[in-house]
Design a protein around this motif. Structure first.
Motif: not given
Ligand SMILES: [Zn+2]
Length: 278
Positions: A108-118
């Motif tokens: 999780g960086y800058g308000g973004a969660a990896e699970k969502d990008l994936n």
């Protein structure tokens, strides 16, 4: 393609000589003897001459006897004769595994969660592969918790031909790490070839840097997959410049294109018997 041309020529010769053969066997009804390389295969026993004097030869039997394959498109009523055996690549079952989900957010960086990008990247790759005619399953299609071991069990139940786990990277050691990284269980395996192919096509589609391919025997999804499996890391969320790209829909679409290209390229290599005509 020399052999293909030769076979096509042979194909034409067979067709052109039919009227002569037809005349000779008219006495035994309207049947026609078709010789392929000097032999008369049983599959041609239904060749015949119409009332109008047109010689009819079963196209599929003839094409397949000469090493071609035949496709029929009901919608456009089109017959295609293709050099090489049936295209295994187009009938493959692919499992895409968007990493993490639910309570497991990943990096999780800058308000973004990896699970969502994936999930976003994998969903778009799935759509592209379905467009290409493949059967695609996802281990999750929403924000759900999916057990690590359950993911490859599902893939085995779906009788997947290959498995690609989609993740985004993070590094606490290298604050400016950038680029595509892929992993497989070990070298000299189909999974390794898949991982290397994906890295190349993802770099080509995005212009991102090269962080290499690594053997990762301890990663559960790679260790337990019963089919060729690779894990892709689409970029470093820990590097602000790369995170800025990773959250953009346009860039995610490029990553998806790269993943789809890699899967298709790998399947094409695997169905190499189709290459004997090259
Ligand atoms: Zn991850």
């Amino acid at each position: 393609m020399k052999k293909a041309t030769l076979l096509l020529a042979l194909c034409l010769i067979v067709l052109l000589t039919l009227p002569v053969a037809g005349a000779a066997i008219d006495a035994v009804g309207r049947g026609v003897t078709v010789l392929v390389d000097g032999a008369a295969p049983e599959s041609f026993s239904n060749a015949y001459i119409t009332d109008e004097g047109v010689t009819m030869v079963p196209l599929r039997a003839l094409a397949e006897a000469l090493g071609f394959s035949v496709r029929w498109d009901q919608e456009t009523r089109t017959v295609s004769v293709i050099s090489g055996p049936a295209d295994a690549a187009r009938s493959a079952v692919v499992v895409l595994d968007p990493g993490h989900g639910g309570l497991s957010t990943g990096a999780g960086y800058g308000g973004a969660a990896e699970k969502d990008l994936n999930l976003s990247i994998a969903s778009q790759a799935a759509a592209l592969l379905e467009e290409a005619g493949l059967t695609v399953y996802m281990t999750r299609s929403g924000d759900e918790d999916v057990d690590l071991y359950e993911r490859t069990v599902m893939a085995a139940e779906w009788e997947a031909d290959l498995f690609v786990s989609v993740h985004c990277n993070a590094s606490v050691i290298y604050p400016d790490a950038e680029g595509i990284y892929t992993a497989a269980f070990s070298e000299d395996t189909p999974g390794w070839t898949l991982a290397e192919t994906l890295r190349e096509t993802m770099m080509a589609a995005t212009g991102a840097g090269d962080m290499g391919t690594e053997a990762r025997p301890n990663l559960a999804v790679l260790r337990t997959a019963a089919m060729p499996a690779a894990l892709v890391e689409c970029g470093y969320m820990s590097t602000p410049a790369e995170l800025e790209k990773l959250v953009q829909p346009d860039y995610q679409a490029k990553l998806a294109r790269g993943i789809a290209d890699g899967v298709l390229a790998y399947l094409e290599q695997e169905s190499a018997p189709g290459r004997i005509l090259e």
